[in-house]
Motif scaffolding. Structure first.
Motif, PDB file in Angstrom:
ATOM      1  N   LEU A   1      48.042  31.173  70.574  1.00  0.00           N
ATOM      2  CA  LEU A   1      48.137  31.852  69.281  1.00  0.00           C
ATOM      3  C   LEU A   1      48.156  30.851  68.133  1.00  0.00           C
ATOM      4  O   LEU A   1      47.456  31.012  67.143  1.00  0.00           O
ATOM      5  CB  LEU A   1      49.419  32.695  69.239  1.00  0.00           C
TER       6      LEU A   1
ATOM      7  N   PHE B   1      36.496  39.042  63.473  1.00  0.00           N
ATOM      8  CA  PHE B   1      37.905  39.143  63.122  1.00  0.00           C
ATOM      9  C   PHE B   1      38.201  38.387  61.839  1.00  0.00           C
ATOM     10  O   PHE B   1      38.150  37.167  61.801  1.00  0.00           O
ATOM     11  CB  PHE B   1      38.783  38.601  64.248  1.00  0.00           C
TER      12      PHE B   1
ATOM     13  N   MET C   1      46.770  36.236  65.482  1.00  0.00           N
ATOM     14  CA  MET C   1      46.693  37.671  65.636  1.00  0.00           C
ATOM     15  C   MET C   1      45.474  38.078  66.434  1.00  0.00           C
ATOM     16  O   MET C   1      45.469  39.078  67.113  1.00  0.00           O
ATOM     17  CB  MET C   1      46.633  38.327  64.266  1.00  0.00           C
ATOM     18  N   LYS C   2      44.437  37.266  66.341  1.00  0.00           N
ATOM     19  CA  LYS C   2      43.222  37.660  67.049  1.00  0.00           C
ATOM     20  C   LYS C   2      43.481  37.797  68.535  1.00  0.00           C
ATOM     21  O   LYS C   2      42.930  38.649  69.199  1.00  0.00           O
ATOM     22  CB  LYS C   2      42.103  36.652  66.790  1.00  0.00           C
ATOM     23  N   HIS C   3      44.381  36.952  69.032  1.00  0.00           N
ATOM     24  CA  HIS C   3      44.676  37.006  70.449  1.00  0.00           C
ATOM     25  C   HIS C   3      45.420  38.289  70.789  1.00  0.00           C
ATOM     26  O   HIS C   3      45.183  38.904  71.813  1.00  0.00           O
ATOM     27  CB  HIS C   3      45.494  35.787  70.848  1.00  0.00           C
ATOM     28  N   ALA C   4      46.314  38.657  69.872  1.00  0.00           N
ATOM     29  CA  ALA C   4      47.037  39.898  70.101  1.00  0.00           C
ATOM     30  C   ALA C   4      46.080  41.071  70.085  1.00  0.00           C
ATOM     31  O   ALA C   4      46.176  41.998  70.901  1.00  0.00           O
ATOM     32  CB  ALA C   4      48.115  40.055  69.049  1.00  0.00           C
ATOM     33  N   LEU C   5      45.135  41.005  69.180  1.00  0.00           N
ATOM     34  CA  LEU C   5      44.158  42.084  69.140  1.00  0.00           C
ATOM     35  C   LEU C   5      43.317  42.091  70.408  1.00  0.00           C
ATOM     36  O   LEU C   5      42.961  43.135  70.931  1.00  0.00           O
ATOM     37  CB  LEU C   5      43.256  41.917  67.921  1.00  0.00           C
ATOM     38  N   PHE C   6      43.017  40.900  70.865  1.00  0.00           N
ATOM     39  CA  PHE C   6      42.243  40.821  72.099  1.00  0.00           C
ATOM     40  C   PHE C   6      43.030  41.394  73.268  1.00  0.00           C
ATOM     41  O   PHE C   6      42.489  42.084  74.119  1.00  0.00           O
ATOM     42  CB  PHE C   6      41.880  39.369  72.370  1.00  0.00           C
TER      43      PHE C   6
ATOM     44  N   LEU D   1      36.251  38.361  71.889  1.00  0.00           N
ATOM     45  CA  LEU D   1      36.658  38.733  70.553  1.00  0.00           C
ATOM     46  C   LEU D   1      35.534  39.389  69.749  1.00  0.00           C
ATOM     47  O   LEU D   1      34.391  38.956  69.787  1.00  0.00           O
ATOM     48  CB  LEU D   1      37.095  37.461  69.838  1.00  0.00           C
TER      49      LEU D   1
ATOM     50  N   VAL E   1      49.494  36.576  61.242  1.00  0.00           N
ATOM     51  CA  VAL E   1      50.106  36.091  62.475  1.00  0.00           C
ATOM     52  C   VAL E   1      51.581  35.785  62.286  1.00  0.00           C
ATOM     53  O   VAL E   1      52.425  36.223  63.052  1.00  0.00           O
ATOM     54  CB  VAL E   1      49.371  34.842  62.989  1.00  0.00           C
TER      55      VAL E   1
ATOM     56  N   LEU F   1      51.838  45.304  65.572  1.00  0.00           N
ATOM     57  CA  LEU F   1      51.039  45.598  66.760  1.00  0.00           C
ATOM     58  C   LEU F   1      51.783  46.525  67.722  1.00  0.00           C
ATOM     59  O   LEU F   1      51.167  47.240  68.506  1.00  0.00           O
ATOM     60  CB  LEU F   1      50.680  44.289  67.469  1.00  0.00           C
TER      61      LEU F   1
ATOM     62  N   PHE G   1      43.353  33.801  74.742  1.00  0.00           N
ATOM     63  CA  PHE G   1      44.629  33.954  75.443  1.00  0.00           C
ATOM     64  C   PHE G   1      44.989  32.787  76.331  1.00  0.00           C
ATOM     65  O   PHE G   1      45.988  32.815  77.013  1.00  0.00           O
ATOM     66  CB  PHE G   1      44.683  35.228  76.293  1.00  0.00           C
TER      67      PHE G   1
END
Lengths: 323, 870
Positions: B325, B861, A1-6, B858, B377, B406, B293
């Motif tokens: 991810l 988190f 999820m952190k990537h999605a948030l990023f 980031l 996730v 999201l 990413f």
């Protein structure tokens, strides 16, 4: 999820503080069109440049100059491969204004063998390419020393009367592509209608209200949109019709987009894609225009430049007043 | 040698072990109207005033009581007293029993039932038996856990008798018991909670295992001990060195000089990775940190595509779901992961970077098991069970779900994303075990990712418009393994599947589908003492379809945009055959020395060439002490065939040869204890025949550096390591150019991590990383392309001369497990970037290359997950 948030963070960060390309605050060349985006060998092609002087104060007027001859078929079609040749054609520390063609149009002749002298083409029809060069300068033009450390640097600069190199806000070096095919033509895409908040624009222009929000994301935006006829999205034969030597069986259409520029205020996005090469007409093509408090003069101009991905260009411009 | 632990655990509820603590000694005589709790007071229902000759009743026949099954069923465990008012007749029999107060879990009922069977010597007055009433207390104590252990020789399955087993409780108290002739130990007096089981058997590796015991349960465990490697003195002639043979029971020592293994439990608990199996690899030395990413594995300065990923010997195209991810094989389906950063065995080929070999976990044979997990996730499940006759299955699946929550956020941000990144993956296996050395596993596994958006490429129309990417792959796989004897072992892996990637953005598109069929067979044979040969074939046949509309040459400096003239389209089908054969010999010519020469030949149909790869790995221990300092070194040649696109007749060219790398490694290993080991490696590798501008194979690369790792591994309570990598990786288009820094070069990579089990189900870990920023090129304003409407850039001849600031980050993770006997509930909190340092991840120029801005990464988190396990 952190990537999605990023990702979210990055997307939200698109509203950055850097002045975007659509804000014209200096000497700018916005586009160059040709009367024949796909020419034939030996034809003459007329270039027409859209240059705008967005400077708040103008020590010297902006003028536009064309180089009188094109650069034909540089190595790997890369424009910077022309620079070394251009550099040797002109002396240094010399006002070159008189050596160039001043104005907003020029006509260039393509060689008869422009296709033949091009390197073999993979995955498409044989073609030739020529580059025309245009300079917008609020001073005079001189050749600058060729710097080996940066072979991609254009070989001309804009200088003031004292011989000082002017800043990027006073000078643009640009190139325009001219493609030559034996049989193919390409039409410039035509902007049928440009609307602001749903109202079609004409030369009388439109008016805007200033935004007094501290955060520009909260500003109410005028919705700018452009319409191009579906027939303008031509089949892209150039990049691989059947039997042309490529192994392509499927044809695709052009991508058409509109670049926006304003001399006051700001557009939400630099461009809007109208027709996607693969998805066709996109459902959402609107762009946003707003003027912040204290930004710009009491009037401005909106430029809408239509492009296709094969060198076709046309534009329209509309004045606006700021209330 | 890795101790192998195979346990069969069953928990049986014990209903009869309750302590019926009838506290007769504290039974209270109760005189009518009296409140005193005096033992054995003579009751006097109506007139009890003359007490001179009175005697209280005395218990004659006891009636023990069991801890109530109803309380056990709801796991209500506490020490509890039930006081009854008993009415006794003149014969001393119980005619009435009334609890002083009611309760919920059947304690009173059990006490009343038991009390009715009590027999007393009746109370008397002046020698005459009389009726009486007394208070009588039952004291319930929860039944203690029982631990039943059996120790077996893993190789022969025979019980190990007279072996000392030490049980250490959470409070530190220890007791040592010796196994009986059946290799069994049974202990019934243990306190509930964590107990560490340590087994020390002569000639066998030590075993340590932690178990959590619960009231009223019997925990049965079978531990299989692995025989410790020993020197076998062969018959030798005078003057010869005594050969040393490593006894091959369990895993043999690695053939490579650098092999870094991660167990499933380590992978699940490394902080900052969300417990992900393959993301844990990014914490190992030799691996560059990918930016957020970018699910990349940049190993020892190689490109991401240079590293080959295997699942049980079958190559797969992806290691991560979109953008890193999570990995495509979840931790729950993984037994362990072996990572070779370079100089890998001749078993592996067609890669110049590293090798990651993931071993899927065998389905468990003991009973039905299941797992459900949910975090921010994805949601996942695992189910596995025995099927009888040595068969067992495991099914697992996962689906990301952050698109659900999201989506509204991005809609509000007007991000133009129509399909948020989402992924599935699934794994199904059935396994037949004929014995510990003979098995067959059939598996199907795969992954499916998709993402679609309307992208704005700023002033770049080429990357504006529709944007979508989809990747899928699946494999059907069979793995057969048979150790025919101590000298001969065979392993075969066959697989078939499909890989599909579909990508489109603006005017560009790519669809590629391949149907790989692979076969790998390896036979290991002891030739004679001190010599063991591994020989195998490694075949891969991949039919493919390719349809692409791409720039004929991707833009370097000066060609940031791609007008139509430079686009090209290609469509075609074909097939590629990769046929590899290898042999590798493990030689132990004299004490402490291990030499592994190998040779591999790879035929590639697209290059129409056979590449020959000689390799050698050498290790020399300086003494026979297991803690001895060992020197090691390796040298080898590695090849990587050109990709489908590189050999396409439009986007590449025919006649390309495989890219080549020569790799060298020299270093040492120094164990300090059973758990603590230091390793150091200096490596140097060259990269040649790199493809430049899609058609020329003049590119070169070189990479060199030092990796050191101090690792604590194998202890059940703690694992961790400190690693530091100093490296340099460079590229150039041809031999006449200056070297430029590789885009993912990171000079310093420091990682410190550890995870400690605190007891009572708690585990706490942390990871700190300090890593050099990535290099980047500072561009200048070039010519404005007035046809397409964007600026070209200028660039110095030498790229990547600037470097982003140092990256540093602290991640922490806490796990808590509640063991309810028949199932476990666990939760974790994984906080990444605890002190919220916003590292610079990219330096992005503005539209005309006159300014640049930093894109930061980031923020802090926290990620929360919950899991239930049967």
């Amino acid at each position: 999820m952190k990537h999605a948030l990023f990702l979210t963070m990055l997307l939200l960060a698109c509203a950055d503080t850097e002045p975007p390309a659509n804000q014209v605050s200096g000497v700018r060349i916005l586009a160059t069109s040709t009367d024949k985006p796909f020419a034939k060998p030996g034809e003459s092609v007329t270039l027409n440049v859209l240059a705008v002087d967005g400077r708040a104060t103008q020590a010297a007027p902006m003028r536009t100059y064309f180089l009188p001859v094109p650069c034909v078929n540089p190595e790997r079609d890369e424009v910077d491969k022309c620079f070394a040749t251009l550099a040797t054609d002109y002396p240094v520390r010399t006002n070159l204004n008189a050596r160039f063609v001043e104005g907003t149009t020029v006509t260039l002749a393509l060689p008869n063998d422009i296709i033949d002298t091009h390197a073999p083409v993979r995955g498409g029809l044989p073609y030739g390419i020529a580059y025309g060069f245009v300079i917008a300068c609020a001073g005079h033009i001189e050749r600058i020393e060729y710097r080996s450390a940066s072979a991609f640097t254009p070989p001309f600069g804009c200088f003031d009367e004292q011989g000082q190199l002017l800043s990027k806000d006073d000078y643009v070096f640009a190139h325009a592509r001219i493609l030559a095919y034996a049989d193919l033509r390409n039409a410039n895409p035509v902007l049928d209608v440009v609307t602001v908040n749903g109202k079609a624009l004409d030369q009388s222009g439109f008016s805007l209200s200033r935004c007094f929000e501290s955060d520009e994301r909260n500003c109410t935006k005028s919705k700018v949109d452009a319409q191009i006829a579906a027939s303008a999205q031509e089949l892209d034969f150039a990049n691989g019709p059947a039997g042309s030597g490529s192994n392509v069986r499927e044809r695709v259409r052009e991508q058409l987009w509109v670049s926006y520029f304003v001399t006051s205020g700001k557009m939400e996005s630099d461009l809007s894609v109208i027709y996607d090469a693969q998805d066709g007409k996109l459902p959402k093509t609107e762009n946003g225009l707003f003027v912040k408090e204290g930004a710009g003069a009491g009037a401005g101009t909106l430029y809408a430049v239509a492009h296709d991905n094969r060198g076709g260009v046309s534009w329209r411009q509309f004045p606006f007043t700021i209330q | 040698m890795e101790a192998f632990l195979n346990r069969r655990r069953s928990r049986l509820r014990r209903l009869q072990h309750c302590v019926p603590f009838a506290v007769f000694g504290s039974a209270f005589a109760w005189l009518s109207g009296a409140q005193a709790q005096t033992p054995v007071q003579v009751p006097a229902p109506s007139s009890a005033q003359s007490a001179a000759q009175a005697h209280a009743p005395v218990l004659r026949t006891d009636a023990p009581v069991s801890y109530p099954p109803a309380a056990i069923a709801v796991k209500h465990f506490e020490t509890i007293d039930v006081v009854l008012l008993l009415t006794l007749d003149a014969q001393g029999l119980v005619t009435g029993a009334v609890p002083e107060r009611a309760d919920e879990h059947g304690f009173s009922a059990a006490a009343v039932d038991a009390a009715r069977k009590l027999v007393f010597t009746p109370a008397s007055r002046d020698g005459v038996p009389i009726a009486s009433k007394i208070k009588y207390k039952y004291h319930f104590v929860p039944p203690s856990p029982v631990l039943a252990l059996r120790i077996l020789d893993r190789e022969t399955n025979k019980p190990l008798a007279a072996v000392d087993v030490t049980l250490t409780g959470a409070d530190g108290t220890a007791q040592t018991i010796r196994t009986d002739a059946k290799g069994s130990v049974r202990v019934e007096s243990l306190a509930p909670g964590l107990v560490r089981i340590s087994v020390a058997a002569e000639e066998f590796d030590a075993i340590a295992s932690d178990e959590t015991l619960s009231f009223a349960e019997e925990t049965s465990i079978v531990l299989r001990a692995t025989r410790t490697p020993k020197a076998v003195v062969a018959e030798v002639k005078a003057g010869e060195d005594v050969p040393e043979e490593v006894s091959v029971r369990g895993e043999r020592p690695p053939r490579e000089v650098v092999k870094r293994s991660l167990t499933a439990s380590e992978m699940a608990q490394i902080p900052g990775t969300n417990g992900d199996a393959l993301r844990a690899v990014q914490s190992l030395p030799g691996v560059a940190r990918p930016p957020p990413f970018f699910g990349q594995l940049v190993v020892r300065g190689s490109e991401n595509d240079d590293t080959v990923i295997y699942v049980d010997g079958t190559p797969i195209p992806l290691i991560y779901h979109f953008g890193g991810l999570s990995s495509v094989i979840p931790t729950e389906a993984t037994e362990k992961l072996d990572f070779y950063p370079g100089n890998f065995s001749s078993v592996y080929g067609r890669g110049m970077g590293g090798v990651v070999d993931v071993s899927q976990r065998a389905p468990k044979q003991d009973k039905w098991r299941g797992m459900l997990q949910l975090d921010l996730v994805d949601a996942r499940f695992v189910a596995e069970a025995p099927l009888g006759k040595g068969w067992a299955f495991r099914a697992a699946g996962r689906r990301s779900w952050f698109d659900v929550w999201l989506g509204p956020v991005l809609d509000q941000a007007n991000a133009g994303i129509s399909t948020l990144p989402r992924y599935y993956d699934g794994q199904f296996s059935v396994q037949k075990d004929w014995s510990a050395n003979h098995s067959l596993r059939l598996s199907v596994f795969g992954a499916d990712d998709a993402f679609k958006a309307t992208a704005s490429g700023g002033s770049d129309a080429t990357t504006s418009g529709g944007f979508g990417i989809s990747t899928k792959f699946w494999r059907a796989q069979a793995v057969y393994r048979n150790r025919f004897s101590e000298d001969t072992e065979a392993r075969a892996t066959a697989a078939f599947g499909n890989d599909t990637v579909s990508f489109g953005i603006g005017t560009l598109s790519l669809q590629q589908s391949t149907f790989p069929a692979s076969l790998r067979v390896e036979v290991t044979q002891k030739v004679e003492p001190g010599i063991r040969a591994n020989t195998g074939v490694d075949l891969l046949y991949t039919p493919y379809d390719l349809k692409a509309r791409l720039p004929i040459s991707f833009g370097g400096p000066g060609e940031q945009n791609v007008p139509g003239a430079r686009l090209a389209t290609s469509e075609g089908s074909g097939a590629r055959l990769f046929a590899g054969a290898y042999t590798e010999w493990e030689l132990t010519p004299w004490k402490g020395t291990r030499i592994v020469p190998g040779f591999r030949a790879d035929y590639t149909s697209t290059t129409e060439r056979t590449d020959l790869s000689p390799r050698i790995n050498v290790r020399q221990a300086l003494s026979s002490d297991p803690m001895a300092f060992a020197l090691k070194g390796a040298l080898g040649v590695f090849f990587q065939p050109p990709s489908v696109r590189e050999t396409d007749k439009v986007f590449g060219r025919s006649g390309l040869r495989s890219k080549q790398s020569i790799q060298a490694d020299i270093g040492f290993d120094k164990p300090f204890s059973e758990y603590l080991k230091l390793s150091f490696d200096f490596y140097y590798k060259t990269l040649d025949r790199l493809v430049v501008n899609q058609t020329q194979q003049t590119g070169q690369g070189r990479s060199f550096g030092a990796e050191t790792m101090l690792r604590y591994q194998g202890s059940p309570r703690f694992f961790g390591w400190l690693s530091y990598t100093l490296s340099r990786s460079e590229r150039r288009d041809d031999a006449t150019r200056e070297w430029s820094t590789f885009a993912n070069d990171q000079t310093h990579v420091l990682t410190v991590l550890g995870s400690y089990e605190l007891g009572r189900g708690w585990r706490l870990g942390g990871r700190y990383r300090a890593i050099s920023g990535n290099p980047y090129t500072s561009f200048g304003r070039g010519s404005y392309d007035s046809t397409t409407g964007s600026y070209n850039s200028t660039a110095p001849d030498t790229l990547n001369t600037e470097r982003m600031p140092l990256f540093h980050q602290l991640d922490v993770r806490a796990d808590k497990v509640w063991d309810f006997g028949s199932w476990k509930l666990s939760t974790y909190l994984d906080i990444q970037n605890l002190y919220n340092y916003r590292a610079v991840e990219a330096v992005t120029p503005n539209y005309d290359y006159t300014r640049a801005k930093n894109t930061r990464g980031l923020t802090i988190f926290p990620s929360l997950g919950i899991r239930g396990e049967l």
